[in-house]
Design an enzyme around this catalytic site. Structure first.
Site: not given
Ligand code: SF4
Ligand code: SAM
Ligand code: DTB
Length: 352
Positions: A66, A106, A197
């Site tokens: 990501c 969370c 969510c």
């Molecule tokens: Fe992606 Fe979640 Fe991993 Fe970050 S923690 S790289 S947002 S999958």
């Protein structure tokens, strides 16, 4: 809500086209805010806000790519990876959050998906936090049906899994999974009976239409998410999006207002990025229908406004925290210490 009401609600629910959603997004700003606030008042008490607290239970070393994330092992961010936290440590932190006024806890893990060997520990965290009287939320990456059912059995209230952006823009930001993978997990979560969510991030190099299309996908899910977090990118040095163009604050508020109008009964959360927002911009977001924030000095790895600063802002705005499990409009029929919000007709914007 009775089963019949739920069926009726679903049958009468509007299906949003991209064109109709874009027309809302593009309304004159004053009309947009007036309409969003009117929809908000028809469904929620405008002076109440839900407070969530985040904890990273497993930080860094994530195999996903990501482009915005400090926790991906594939980027050059300086974050070091840590192991899954001990249950007792999580419960100590949750107790502190509860005592400071948070009603939802969370817990996030930097995983592509949870491993079988981690599930017992995760289940113990859910049970422990629930026993403290808080709502529980987890965000652990992709889930299959069995994993979702296991979390539901443990008592999990919410699962966070963001679609992040439009289907069109998705592969420009993340290549190690698809938009369809995200929707599959959301379907498993919904089918298991856990509340959903799901939202996204602004500032990923997307266009206006991508923002609108992301909201169309969320609003047109078989049931819209109960919580819709709208994050503003926190640029992380070393990640591909470290130097992304900042979001125009007015466009950010437009996105919140459009989300409120398209998903009238969902909690819209003004999520990451508040440290870079003025008090006035946050107040505009609340006027546009945002009614939830993360409180506490840290999100998962990045900074959040200091708790005393947030409490001072809410006090200046005359906003009160919601209580645990006060999240759906139907709940307001319960005997609560506040008057029900007035029901208002949808205004017809006068365009000359
Ligand atoms: Fe992606 Fe979640 Fe991993 Fe970050 S923690 S790289 S947002 S999958
Ligand atoms: N690994 C899990 C996953 O991706 O689903 C859960 C944790 S992940 C950090 C949760 C969400 O935080 C992401 O989906 C993204 O929307 C948001 N997020 C992550 N990094 C961010 C950043 N730098 N700025 C804004 N939002 C961010
Ligand atoms: C969401 O939409 N935003 C939160 C929560 N869901 C898990 C996460 C924000 C993360 C911000 C970057 C960080 O702290 O690393």
């Amino acid at each position: 809500m009775s089963h019949l009401d739920a069926v009726t609600d679903h049958a009468t629910r509007r299906v949003w086209t991209a064109e109709a959603a874009r027309a809302v997004f593009d309304m004159p700003f004053m009309d947009l805010l007036f309409q969003a606030q009117t929809v908000h008042r028809a469904n929620f008490d405008p002076n109440r806000i839900q407070l969530s607290r985040l904890l990273s239970i497993k930080t860094g070393g994530c195999p996903e790519d990501c482009g915005y994330c400090s926790q991906s092992a594939r980027h050059g961010s300086t974050l070091s990876a840590s192991k899954l936290l001990e249950v007792e440590r999580v419960l100590t932190e949750a107790r502190k959050a509860r005592d400071a006024g948070a009603t939802r806890y969370c817990m996030g893990a930097a995983w592509r998906s949870p491993k079988a060997r981690d599930m017992d520990q995760v289940v113990a965290m859910i049970e422990g936090v629930k026993a403290l009287g808080m709502e529980t939320c987890m965000t652990l990456g992709m889930l299959d049906g069995d994993q979702a059912r296991r979390l539901k059995q443990a008592g999990l209230d919410y699962y966070n899994h963001n679609i992040d952006t439009s289907e069109r823009h998705y592969a420009n930001v993340i290549t190690t999974r698809t938009f369809a993978d995200r929707l599959d997990t959301l379907a498993h979560v919904r089918d298991s009976g856990i509340k959903v969510c799901s939202g996204g991030i602004l500032g990923l190099g997307e266009g206006q239409q991508d923002r609108v299309d992301m909201l169309v996908t969320l609003a047109n899910l078989p049931e819209p998410p109960e919580s819709v977090p709208i994050n503003m990118l926190i640029p992380i040095p070393g990640t591909p999006l470290a130097d992304a163009q900042p979001v125009d604050p007015i466009d950010f508020v437009r996105t919140i207002a459009t989300a409120r109008i398209m998903m009238p009964t969902s909690h819209v959360r003004l999520s990451a990025g508040r440290t870079d927002m003025t008090d006035e911009m946050q107040a505009l977001c609340f006027l546009a229908g945002a009614n939830s924030i993360f409180v506490g000095d840290t999100l998962l790895t990045a900074d959040n406004p200091a708790e005393d600063r947030d409490m001072a802002l809410l006090a200046r705005l005359g906003m009160q925290p919601m209580v645990a499990h006060e999240h759906l409009p139907a709940d307001r029929a319960d005997d609560r210490d506040h008057a029900p919000a007035p029901r208002a007709e949808m205004p017809v914007p006068i365009l000359r």
